[in-house]
Design a protein around this motif. Structure first.
Motif, short mmCIF file in Angstrom:
data_model
loop_
_atom_site.label_atom_id
_atom_site.label_comp_id
_atom_site.label_asym_id
_atom_site.label_seq_id
_atom_site.Cartn_x
_atom_site.Cartn_y
_atom_site.Cartn_z
N PRO A 218 0.81 -1.23 0.00
CA PRO A 218 0.00 0.00 0.00
C PRO A 218 0.83 1.27 0.00
CG PRO A 218 0.01 -0.98 2.19
CD PRO A 218 0.71 -1.96 1.28
N GLY A 219 2.06 1.18 0.52
CA GLY A 219 2.93 2.35 0.51
C GLY A 219 3.53 2.59 -0.84
N LEU A 220 4.10 1.54 -1.43
CA LEU A 220 4.76 1.67 -2.73
C LEU A 220 3.78 2.06 -3.82
CD1 LEU A 220 7.48 1.30 -4.18
CD2 LEU A 220 6.87 -1.11 -4.55
N SER A 221 2.56 1.58 -3.74
CA SER A 221 1.56 1.89 -4.77
C SER A 221 0.92 3.26 -4.57
CB SER A 221 0.46 0.82 -4.76
OG SER A 221 -0.23 0.82 -3.51
N GLY A 222 1.15 3.88 -3.42
CA GLY A 222 0.53 5.17 -3.13
C GLY A 222 -0.86 5.07 -2.55
N LEU A 223 -1.37 3.84 -2.36
CA LEU A 223 -2.74 3.65 -1.90
C LEU A 223 -2.93 4.12 -0.46
CD1 LEU A 223 -5.60 2.58 -2.26
CD2 LEU A 223 -4.74 0.28 -1.76
N GLN A 224 -1.98 3.78 0.40
CA GLN A 224 -2.11 4.15 1.81
C GLN A 224 -2.18 5.66 1.97
OE1 GLN A 224 0.93 2.39 4.24
NE2 GLN A 224 0.01 3.03 6.17
N GLU A 225 -1.32 6.37 1.26
CA GLU A 225 -1.30 7.83 1.34
C GLU A 225 -2.58 8.43 0.77
OE1 GLU A 225 1.47 11.62 -0.14
OE2 GLU A 225 1.93 9.58 -0.79
N ALA A 226 -3.05 7.89 -0.35
CA ALA A 226 -4.26 8.42 -0.98
C ALA A 226 -5.48 8.20 -0.10
CB ALA A 226 -4.47 7.77 -2.34
N TYR A 227 -5.56 7.02 0.52
CA TYR A 227 -6.72 6.78 1.39
C TYR A 227 -6.69 7.71 2.59
CZ TYR A 227 -10.52 4.45 3.75
OH TYR A 227 -11.73 4.21 4.35
N ALA A 228 -5.53 7.86 3.21
CA ALA A 228 -5.42 8.76 4.37
C ALA A 228 -5.78 10.18 4.00
CB ALA A 228 -4.01 8.69 4.94
N ALA A 229 -5.39 10.62 2.80
CA ALA A 229 -5.67 12.00 2.38
C ALA A 229 -7.16 12.26 2.23
CB ALA A 229 -4.94 12.30 1.08
N GLY A 230 -7.91 11.23 1.83
CA GLY A 230 -9.35 11.42 1.61
C GLY A 230 -10.23 10.92 2.73
#
Length: 285
Positions: A218-230
């Protein structure tokens, strides 16, 4: 025959036209793309149940859409219902296979949330928010309202069915509960369901491809950051209602690498929540 006695056709409600199956297939089923089939049915009990029952005979990327669901389900087997053609009710079949360890498949409903929120924000012109773990929120007169939900279920050993339900044109008197909402009530610039569905499915294809290419990281794909942002849950004081009629209160401070919601509890402790209902106790900010 009087108008009152005339049989209703699929075009009876001109404000809620049927989805254009041929056009959707033409735009979404591309060689080398994720989506391999798309079927629209007038009515069914649950698109998740129907797709799961056929998972063994279908290729990854099958999409099943219903104009109305009579037994739609959310988490904890809660029902989800709406008038015909008033929303988007669909499921997709994903087979992460050897590319992604099974322990990372729990990110799929969160991935679907990010894809749905970003796609709908562009296509409907409405700010979308994520409530952990699987709700889509809009603001109506400054109040957060649930307008969509996501349910991911295993289908055999190698597949996951992800179902999405979204209220699009529901009026106030049609809402299942007062806390619900719809894109129309949030003053969406468009409630045309064809481009809305295309936007969500294209978002899913992009995020799923990136996540799978990263081995589900989830970190490498950017998913964790994107979910947290929204995520509207982070930074809020919440009550987590857990299985076994237990609950815990704390501030939602993070999303960990397993997709769990981390609460800072009284006394300085931290607790990671993997499953449960979250109640927002105070407004954001």
């Amino acid at each position: 025959m009087t108008p009152e006695n005339a049989p209703k056709s699929r075009w009876s409600d001109l404000d809620r036209p049927p989805l254009n199956e041929a056009a959707l297939r033409h735009s979404l089923l591309q060689p080398g793309g994720l989506w391999t089939s798309l079927d629209i049915v007038a009515e069914t009990g649950s698109t998740n149940s129907d797709l799961a029952a056929r998972a063994g005979s279908l290729e990854e990327g099958a999409v099943l859409v219903a104009e109305v669901q009579t037994a739609g389900r959310g988490r904890l087997d809660r029902t989800w219902s709406a008038p015909p053609r008033s929303g988007l009710f669909f499921s997709v079949l994903l087979k992460p296979g050897a590319d992604v360890p099974v322990e990372r498949w729990g990110w799929l409903p969160l991935l679907a949330g990010v894809a749905s929120a970003t796609g709908l924000a562009r296509a409907a012109g409405v700010d979308m928010y994520l409530k952990w773990p699987n709700d889509l929120l809009v603001k109506i007169d400054g109040e957060e309202r649930k307008t969509g939900g996501i349910l991911a279920e295993r289908a055999g050993d190698d597949a996951v069915v992800v179902g999405i339900g979204l209220n699009v044109t529901l009026h106030t008197d049609e809402l299942p509960v007062p806390a619900a909402g719809s894109l129309a009530l949030a003053n969406a610039i468009s409630t045309d369901r064809d481009p809305l569905l295309r936007a969500v499915l294209r978002g899913l294809e992009q995020w799923y491809g990136d996540w799978r290419a990263a081995g589900g990281d989830p970190g490498l794909s950017g998913l964790q950051e994107a979910y947290a942002a929204g995520c509207a849950t982070l930074g809020r004081r919440v009550r987590a209602e857990l299985p076994g009629e237990r609950s815990v209160i704390g501030e939602a401070v993070a999303l960990d690498s397993d997709g769990r919601l981390v609460l800072s509890t009284e006394g300085g402790g931290r607790q990671a929540i993997s499953a449960g209902d979250i109640v927002h106790l105070r407004p954001a900010g």
